[in-house]
Design a protein around this motif. Structure first.
Motif, mmCIF file in Angstrom:
data_model
loop_
_atom_site.group_PDB
_atom_site.id
_atom_site.type_symbol
_atom_site.label_atom_id
_atom_site.label_comp_id
_atom_site.label_asym_id
_atom_site.label_seq_id
_atom_site.Cartn_x
_atom_site.Cartn_y
_atom_site.Cartn_z
ATOM 1 N N LYS A 142 0.838 -1.207 0.000
ATOM 2 C CA LYS A 142 0.000 0.000 0.000
ATOM 3 C C LYS A 142 0.875 1.260 0.000
ATOM 4 O O LYS A 142 0.595 2.212 -0.729
ATOM 5 N N SER A 143 1.917 1.256 0.809
ATOM 6 C CA SER A 143 2.822 2.411 0.865
ATOM 7 C C SER A 143 3.558 2.605 -0.453
ATOM 8 O O SER A 143 3.803 3.744 -0.868
ATOM 9 N N ALA A 144 3.907 1.516 -1.104
ATOM 10 C CA ALA A 144 4.632 1.607 -2.384
ATOM 11 C C ALA A 144 3.768 2.279 -3.453
ATOM 12 O O ALA A 144 4.287 3.021 -4.294
ATOM 13 N N VAL A 145 2.477 2.033 -3.417
ATOM 14 C CA VAL A 145 1.573 2.681 -4.371
ATOM 15 C C VAL A 145 1.485 4.176 -4.068
ATOM 16 O O VAL A 145 1.566 5.013 -4.967
ATOM 17 N N ARG A 146 1.372 4.513 -2.794
ATOM 18 C CA ARG A 146 1.246 5.915 -2.387
ATOM 19 C C ARG A 146 2.511 6.724 -2.669
ATOM 20 O O ARG A 146 2.439 7.902 -3.010
ATOM 21 N N PHE A 147 3.678 6.089 -2.494
ATOM 22 C CA PHE A 147 4.946 6.821 -2.554
ATOM 23 C C PHE A 147 5.889 6.267 -3.621
ATOM 24 O O PHE A 147 7.108 6.211 -3.421
#
Length: 171
Positions: A142-147
């Motif tokens: 999820k964090s990889a998609v956001r950032f």
């Protein structure tokens, strides 16, 4: 696949080649550093078999004192292992890269220090507890998609969950 454009975030499924690649780099580091390296371990997400990871191999090198590595900066540079000043608090940090593609992060830490303990404990805890590894994997994805274009914010976003998992690992 090993390597990722500097500053970006892209996670891929675990690949067996990461372990072999890490062992090859560990072998080179042992030759270059000799007895200065008390222990060298493959750490980070590429060392956790069941999760996605940035395809950058993390290696932790334990030394008596992190200043012990300073005389080796030039010899490491001759082997395409480059010093990065002030990159990670409490350690001496090197990278291996090809142009703007990073392939390895080399973390020099004090043998009995928190950094060494955290690297080893985190890896071992997640490898021994697949449900915790999956929880971490889901958070990372999820964090990889956001950032995707901001590795610093991606890394910062994981600090709370890493702290929680380290607390569990050290119980």
């Amino acid at each position: 696949m090993i390597g990722l454009k500097s500053g970006t975030v892209k996670l891929v499924q675990h690949q067996e080649e990461w372990h072999e690649n890490a062992e090859n780099v560990i072998s080179v580091l042992k030759q270059l550093l000799g007895d200065t390296a008390l222990d060298i371990q493959h750490v980070g997400s590429t060392a956790i078999c069941s999760i996605h990871a940035k395809p950058i191999i993390d290696i932790a090198v334990a030394v008596h004192d992190i200043k012990d590595i300073l005389p080796y900066i030039e010899v490491l540079k001759q082997h395409n292992i480059f010093f990065h000043e002030g990159a990670v608090a409490g350690e001496v940090f090197f990278v291996m890269e090809d142009g703007d593609i990073r392939t390895h992060h080399i973390h020099i830490v004090k043998r009995n220090g928190t950094g060494w303990s955290n690297y080893i404990s985190f890896r071992d805890y997640l490898n021994a507890n697949p449900e915790k590894a999956m929880m971490y994997d889901e958070f990372k994805r999820k964090s990889a998609v956001r950032f995707a274009d901001d590795r610093k914010r991606y890394t910062a976003s994981k600090q709370e969950i890493i702290g929680q998992l380290l607390s569990e690992a050290n119980m």
